[in-house]
Write an enzyme that holds these catalytic residues in place. Structure first.
Site, short mmCIF file in Angstrom:
data_model
loop_
_atom_site.label_atom_id
_atom_site.label_comp_id
_atom_site.label_asym_id
_atom_site.label_seq_id
_atom_site.Cartn_x
_atom_site.Cartn_y
_atom_site.Cartn_z
CG HIS A 231 28.96 48.08 37.11
ND1 HIS A 231 30.23 48.33 37.56
CD2 HIS A 231 28.86 48.22 35.73
CE1 HIS A 231 30.83 48.82 36.54
NE2 HIS A 231 30.14 48.65 35.37
CD GLU B 57 31.14 44.81 34.63
OE1 GLU B 57 31.29 45.91 34.14
OE2 GLU B 57 30.69 44.54 35.80
#
Length: 231
Positions: free
Chosen positions: A85, A154
């Site tokens: 992430h 992302e």
């Protein structure tokens, strides 16, 4: 880093009834803080929702204070885990090498990794998006089994900023990601200020298989609207 165990149980009580008419083909995963995983695992038993964690260490055990192993996660019914992430990369020194190790550890323990890749605003402004993501994938996917994998695109500049990547552009980048894979059937999600107001457009794109949702998932009615997107 949101919600105590009590908060999580309360969340599920409000969230689960809103999924009664959600198409069965839609997979829903809640990636909770480590402290909430046991409580959520018990509450979700027998439901359609899978449980995910937000990170794991690449070793099975050892002197790694503050980390958690794959075995610890699977013991409590965790099925998925996020690796790479952008916040882990940005704030905690994650590199493509450590992301690769964590992804391999997830698969070794039977967990499905949700591998995140994406570019910064500086890289996008320099027209480096494709090069950055291709390089990330090259390093992150070494020896990874692509039949047991989810990838999330992302764009870092769109996370928590309210500045969503245009759906057509997100679709284009996800198409680039798919071309780098040995297995074109890998589910690829978009993540970055996904919310009820843009989920229908995002999910209408041909290359986008799902969404990795941040802030909008913290309210059960908001996340339910996303899960119940209109196609």
């Amino acid at each position: 880093m949101h919600q105590t165990q009590a908060d999580s149980r309360e969340y599920l009580q409000a969230f689960l009834p809103q999924l009664e008419n959600t198409p069965e083909a839609r997979g829903i995963v809640l990636c909770a803080p480590f402290t909430s995983l046991v409580a959520m695992s018990k509450a979700l038993h027998g439901s359609r929702i899978h449980l995910g964690a937000q990170n794991l260490h690449w070793e099975d055990s050892g002197a790694y204070t503050g980390e958690i192993s794959g075995e610890m996660l699977t013991e409590i019914g965790t099925r998925y885990v996020i690796t790479g992430h952008s916040e882990r990369r940005q704030y905690f020194g994650e590199t493509d090498e450590t992301v690769n190790l964590r992804t391999l550890a997830a698969q070794r323990h039977g967990l499905t990794p949700i591998l995140c890749v994406g570019e910064t605003k500086q890289q996008r402004d320099a027209d480096e998006t494709e090069a950055v993501i291709v390089e990330q994938l090259l390093r992150d996917l070494v020896d990874v089994d692509q039949t047991r994998l989810v990838i999330a695109y992302e764009p870092i500049w769109a996370i928590g900023t309210g500045d969503t990547c245009d759906a057509i552009e997100a679709d284009r980048v996800i198409g680039i990601i798919r071309k780098q894979l040995d297995n074109p059937e890998v589910p690829i999600q978009y993540g970055g200020s996904v919310k009820p107001g843009n989920i229908d457009e995002i999910m209408a794109q041909p290359q986008i298989d799902g969404a990795l949702v941040g802030g909008a998932s913290l309210k059960p009615e908001s996340f339910a609207r996303i899960a119940n997107y209109e196609s």
